[in-house]
Design an enzyme around this catalytic site. Structure first.
Site, short mmCIF file in Angstrom:
data_model
loop_
_atom_site.label_atom_id
_atom_site.label_comp_id
_atom_site.label_asym_id
_atom_site.label_seq_id
_atom_site.Cartn_x
_atom_site.Cartn_y
_atom_site.Cartn_z
N GLU A 1 0.82 -1.21 0.00
CA GLU A 1 0.00 0.00 0.00
C GLU A 1 0.85 1.26 0.00
O GLU A 1 0.38 2.33 -0.37
CB GLU A 1 -0.94 0.00 1.19
CG GLU A 1 -0.22 0.05 2.55
CD GLU A 1 -1.21 -0.11 3.71
OE1 GLU A 1 -1.09 0.68 4.64
OE2 GLU A 1 -2.05 -1.01 3.66
N ASP A 2 2.13 1.14 0.37
CA ASP A 2 3.01 2.30 0.38
C ASP A 2 3.66 2.55 -0.97
O ASP A 2 3.72 3.67 -1.46
CB ASP A 2 4.12 2.12 1.43
CG ASP A 2 3.61 2.35 2.85
OD1 ASP A 2 2.43 2.69 3.00
OD2 ASP A 2 4.40 2.15 3.79
N THR A 3 4.18 1.48 -1.59
CA THR A 3 5.08 1.70 -2.74
C THR A 3 4.80 0.83 -3.95
O THR A 3 5.51 0.94 -4.94
CB THR A 3 6.54 1.43 -2.30
OG1 THR A 3 6.66 0.04 -1.94
CG2 THR A 3 6.95 2.31 -1.15
N GLU B 1 8.59 -11.90 6.39
CA GLU B 1 9.55 -11.93 5.27
C GLU B 1 10.92 -11.48 5.76
O GLU B 1 11.94 -12.09 5.42
CB GLU B 1 9.08 -11.01 4.14
CG GLU B 1 7.93 -11.55 3.32
CD GLU B 1 7.55 -10.61 2.17
OE1 GLU B 1 6.69 -11.01 1.38
OE2 GLU B 1 8.12 -9.50 2.10
#
Length: 1127
Positions: free
Chosen positions: A49-51, A114
């Site tokens: 959602e950021d990048t 991750e």
């Protein structure tokens, strides 16, 4: 690059104590050390959602374009509590992990899991980790402070809440975790701290993202250094020898900064080059740069290419082509100056003179600390004295290794069959552990009976073991017939390194059946064909073949069937001692040492078929050259044209590279057999010859003919042409129109023809064209026929390069992009397929009108107008064309039948049996959605679909759900269009657009409903047109593009074009906005608001609002007020 900061002693102590206990809070797995083969170059970890749509997308594309294989987690996958096994495998199988730390990265449990796995691979598998700090400071990530820390603490609070435990946060310099009372002051996530402490890239608001991405890609490609070399199909015994070599590279080198030179010495065919390649692959990535220079002995024989070796060495290490070396001595100075600060691995393959060694590796002082130089040679003398630190004598293969290697070639398995076990050991024993002999003998005996094996072995025993040439000749003797042997000898003497197809044309003209012959030679391991289709042969096999020729006439040079050795050829031509026995002759001299000979030297060579010259000038009557010539290769041909009396009728290949010709010949002769014409680098050539006299030409190469200004229109007569290469013909302004009639042409190369400014639409006539290379030209218009071509497989044109399946969508989308300034792409009006998407950037009404008849056939169209006034003109042209087509279709398709509901993921159409009061019309409803699905869209869509089937009070009214600010906003209109201004909703992004259309139609008229949808953006001056078929089949990415083009403040009009039988009654457009980050909304309890447009009579509609819940008016009015505030 990121910088480090200091922690207080108390922080260090608490962080250390917490590492083990906090690790399990976010990760339920702890992988083991898995050193599997890498399946990805780079694993990309990021917060979607950021990048995803910005920085990460651009970084991903740039890495892919640089040839880096990137694994990017598919955001559409269903996510559970923990990351999947496949994702773990992807991380473990990547050489480099790039972590894009953004403000909300630590707010995702998935991202942190991750990160745990990535840092585990960093510790256990030495995986390279590159952190990228996008919009955050490294110290904020390291200590989880600032906005980055807030998102992390929200995640922590949520996880502890899910576990049934409470947490009390103090938003000061530290925060208290009641969960761990013995450590009340600090809590930091160890993986974030460790990752943020690594060297990385900081991309703050003030930094140019494009430059940052270039830096990241440059570092990734440098770290990967993917140029590994091919080893062998069956690398038997390679690994053990590689390990021996590595031990020598480290032996007695106490300081790793010492420079070490290592020699590899052994006879030809023992495997020196194979082992050197394996070492290059295995340890090359550990150096600042690496270079492998193959076949130095052979390359060095041509003086002009000696400095090329020095230039290649520099290119391999520094990846730049700007350095030009003028001489060997100049090259020594440059190499010493450039390499002495670099830690490099260099392999010099097949060195046979000290001059070569001095030019490429003068001394230890040439190289930076820690460098390793490996030299392979057949001559032990090269390595004597203090020239190298160590000498590795190549070991012959052990018995078990020999049997395995021999068996792979003789039986296509690692061990002999039972019936051949004993005799196989005898053959292996005779080979003396020489890999080349094992491969050749194994291939020779493959698929033969036991009797033939005994015969071959008996023959082998008569040949001394120390005579390698005679061993290898066994394979030559085993060839089936005379033609196969002749092909082998011709390749050994003349054709090594040449294109296989070109050689086959020449050999076929000599009656040698080259296709099957070369295939057999490849099968017998006598000849190789590389990935560039070039013929190759091991040095020993080449020498063996040449020795066969020499043995037949060791004393009388002129009586030999082939002449290639420099001194021998000079003697024959000087003495004019050639005879009719000579079938082929090659003499290549440096330009500085060019020599003159009389044509009388060829008078007795009446059977000469193959002639290769370079740096040679002939005086006399050219009729003395044999009329049997098939191949004429004359580099630096000194004459301005081919002499009239040179017999050309049997020539198959004419290669006059770097010649002095300005016109090929003054007299035209029919050349029925000519297949190859190569005049490359002939800088005096101005015109091409008349092509009608060479009807069977297959390959025309005119590369770098800098004065060539005209191609003869007779080129249309080349009905069998396969390749035309006009690269760098800088004076050529245009192609003859007739060239487009070449239906057999497969490859057309125009790159570097800087004056050619267009390709005609006739290009579509080239039905066999598979490769089109036309970069670095003046061409700015891509013919529509290029994209329509069904044959083109690879293209390089107007900055696009790659497989057509990859490039064509990019070309089409570039046309459709409103920010693209490419001119109108259609040069002529041609029939357009209904499956075509097209864009018209920077349109004019004239251009748009010129193909308006084809508009209804397009699946989609994007028009970029220059102004709102131009947009109104363009829109009128489009709508006039669409409505005119609708009228024609209506007149020709007046039938009656039952219409079924039609449903897709984008478009839902209902034909309801709802009669409108006071009329004979029946109501239809249509639902269209563009953008991304989410929880809000699903709820709204369900309400809409329920209403589409609902008869409001039996009145045949139009029922619409009302506003629900800030989740969705509604715009209504009567008629076939609706106009609105895209609102700015603070903290929200426009995610989806839904449209509902109510139409009426007579019962006895069948209609397919919607024909086209138009999106007019007055602010951006763009028009998007979609045919109904396109709306039905839009991919997710295309739907998102439509919505993403609508920005806050844009004035937009949505226009629907229906068949004439339909009357549009009411339209509603819904703009759905995404949810704010970190908040969970109970969307299931939104007020059930609806708007009803009731038809009181045929001509008037009134709007009423109602709600199925209590106090509907207040709720609706409140939402409407909120909406008005943001518009």
């Amino acid at each position: 690059m990121s910088s480090s900061s200091h922690d207080t002693p108390q922080q260090e102590k608490i962080i250390s104590n917490f590492e083990a206990r906090t690790h399990d809070l976010f990760s339920s797995f702890k992988g083991k050390d898995t050193r599997a083969t890498f399946i990805h170059d780079v694993f990309l970890s990021f917060r979607g959602e950021d990048t995803r749509a910005t920085f990460t997308s651009h970084l991903h594309d740039s890495l892919q374009n640089a040839g880096v294989h990137v694994f990017q987690d598919d955001h559409s996958l269903q996510r559970g509590a923990n990351i999947s096994a496949s994702l773990i495998q992807a991380i473990e199988g990547s050489r480099i992990s790039v972590i894009v730390f953004s403000v909300n990265y630590a707010g995702s449990r998935w991202c942190l899991e991750e990160l745990v796995k990535i840092m585990e691979c960093h510790r256990t598998n030495a995986q390279i980790v590159l952190p990228v700090f996008y919009g955050v400071d490294p110290s904020e990530v390291r200590h989880q402070t600032g906005e980055f820390g807030k998102s992390f603490r929200l995640l922590l609070e949520r996880i502890l809440h899910e576990n049934g435990k409470g947490i009390d946060l103090n938003l000061g310099l530290s925060y208290t975790i009641n969960f761990f009372p013995q450590y009340p002051e600090f809590f930091q996530y160890p993986e974030l701290r460790q990752a943020a402490s690594l060297a990385g890239f900081v991309v703050l608001n003030s930094r140019n993202e494009h430059e940052a991405i270039k830096d990241i890609v440059k570092n990734v490609t440098r770290l990967l250094d993917k140029a590994d070399l091919f080893i062998a199909n069956n690398p038997v015994g390679v690994e053990s020898r590689v390990q021996d070599m590595i031990q020598l590279l480290q032996k007695d080198i106490k300081q790793s900064n010492d420079v070490l030179l290592l020699g590899m010495w052994g006879m030809g065919g023992v495997g020196k080059t194979t082992i050197a390649r394996a070492i290059y692959n295995k340890i090359g990535h550990n150096f600042d740069g690496r270079s492998f220079l193959p076949n130095i002995r052979e390359v060095w024989q041509e003086n002009a290419t000696q400095v090329n070796l020095q230039e290649k060495l520099l290119f391999d290490i520094f990846k730049e082509m700007t350095t030009k070396i003028q001489s060997i001595e100049n090259g020594k100075i440059i190499l010493m100056d450039r390499l002495r600060h670099k830690r490099v691995l260099i392999i010099l393959d097949d060195v046979n003179t000290l001059d070569q060694l001095n030019a490429l590796c003068g001394s230890h002082t040439w190289f930076g600390a820690g460098s390793r130089i490996i030299i392979t040679t057949r001559d032990r003398h090269i390595l004597r004295g203090n020239r190298v630190n160590q000498v590795y004598k190549m070991k012959h293969m052990e018995e078990s290794e020999s049997i395995e290697l021999f068996s792979w070639h003789a039986f296509k398995q690692p061990s002999p069959t039972e019936d051949f076990a004993e005799i196989s050991r005898n053959v292996v024993e005779y080979s003396g552990g020489l890999p080349l002999a094992l491969e050749v003998l194994g291939s020779h005996l493959f698929d033969r009976g036991i009797t033939e094996w005994h015969s071959v072995l008996g023959k082998l025993k008569r040949i001394p073991n120390d005579q390698v040439q005679k061993k290898l000749k066994i394979s030559y003797d085993g060839l089936n017939d005379y033609t196969e042997k002749e092909i082998f000898l011709d390749i050994a003497c003349f054709f090594i390194g040449m294109n296989r197809n070109d050689v086959m044309l020449v050999l076929n003209a000599c009656g040698l059946f080259a296709e099957i012959g070369i295939s057999i030679l490849v099968e017998r391991s006598l000849v190789t064909v590389d990935d560039k289709n070039q013929l190759g042969m091991h040095d020993l096999l080449r020498d063996m073949g040449r020795e066969i020729v020499r043995e037949k006439s060791p004393e009388e040079l002129g009586a030999r069937c082939r002449l290639w050795f420099h001194d021998d050829v000079l003697d024959v031509l000087s003495d004019q001692s050639g005879t009719k026995a000579t079938k082929g002759l090659s003499l290549k001299l440096p330009r500085a040492n060019a020599k003159y000979f009389s044509t009388n030297a060829f008078k007795k060579m009446t059977q000469l078929k193959l002639l290769q010259l370079a740096g040679v000038k002939l005086d006399g009557d050219f009729e003395y050259l044999s009329s049997s010539l098939r191949w004429l290769s004359w580099n630096e041909f000194p004459l301005t044209h081919i002499p009239i009396n040179l017999c050309r009728r049997n020539l198959v290949s004419i290669e006059l590279e770097s010649s002095n010709v300005n016109i090929l010949w003054k007299d035209a002769q029919m050349m029925t057999y000519l297949k190859v014409l190569n005049l490359s680098h002939s800088h005096c050539l101005t015109h091409t010859p008349e092509f009608s006299y060479m009807p069977n030409l297959e390959k025309l190469v005119l590369e770098d003919c800098s004065r060539l200004s005209e191609i003869s229109p007779s080129i249309e007569h080349l009905s069998k042409i396969l390749l035309i290469n006009l690269e760098d013909c800088i004076s050529l302004c245009s192609l003859p129109r007739s060239i487009y009639k070449l239906k057999s042409l497969k490859t057309l190369i125009l790159s570097g023809c800087i004056k050619i400014d267009k390709l005609e639409e006739d290009l579509e006539q080239m039905k066999s064209l598979t490769t089109l290379l036309a970069n670095n030209t003046a061409i700015t218009k891509v013919p529509f026929s290029v994209v329509r071509s069904k044959s083109i497989g690879y293209i390089s044109l107007c900055g696009y390069e790659g497989l057509s399946c990859d490039v064509f969508p990019s070309i089409i989308w570039s046309w459709m992009s409103p920010t693209n300034n490419v001119k109108f792409p259609l040069q002529t009006v041609s029939p357009l397929s209904s499956l075509v998407a097209l864009g018209v950037p920077s349109s004019s009404s004239h251009e748009l009108s010129s193909f308006s008849n084809h508009l209804p056939k397009l699946r989609s169209l994007w028009v970029d107008s220059n102004s709102e006034y131009q947009l109104s003109l363009d829109a009128k042209i489009i709508l006039d064309a669409l409505y005119a087509t609708v009228s024609k279709e209506f007149e020709s398709t007046a039938t009656t039948s039952q219409v079924l509901d039609m449903t897709t993921s984008t478009l839902i159409q209902r034909r309801s049996q709802m009669q409108v009061l006071g009329s004979k019309h029946f109501m239809n409803s249509l639902f269209i959605q563009m953008g991304m699905d989410c929880q809000v869209t699903n709820i709204l869509k369900e309400k809409i679909l329920q209403n589409m089937n609902m008869d409001v009070n039996g009145s045949g009214g139009c029922l619409f759900p009302g506003d629900s600010y800030p989740d969705w906003l509604t715009f209504h209109s009567e008629g076939s269009s609706v106009t609105f201004k895209v609102p700015q909703v603070e903290g929200r992004n426009l995610k989806t657009m839904m449209c509902i259309v109510y139409t009426t139609t007579l019962d006895n008229i069948t209609t397919d409903g919607l024909k086209n949808l138009l999106v007019k953006n007055y602010t951006k001056a763009t028009i998007q047109l979609y045919k109904r078929e396109a709306l039905v089949s839009l991919e997710d990415e295309e739907r998102r593009r439509v919505v993403s083009s609508l920005e806050p403040g844009n004035k937009v009009e949505i226009v629907f074009v229906f068949e004439n039988s339909l009357v549009v009654k009411k339209i509603a457009v819904y703009l759905i906005y995404d949810k704010p980050i970190g908040k969970i909304m109970d969307l299931c309890h939104l007020p059930d608001l609806n708007v009803v447009a009731c038809c009181d009579d045929e001509n008037e509609c009134s709007v009423k609002r109602f709600s199925t819940r209590e106090d509907p008016t207040d709720d609706f009015d409140q939402n409407r007020k909120k909406k008005n505030r943001v518009e």
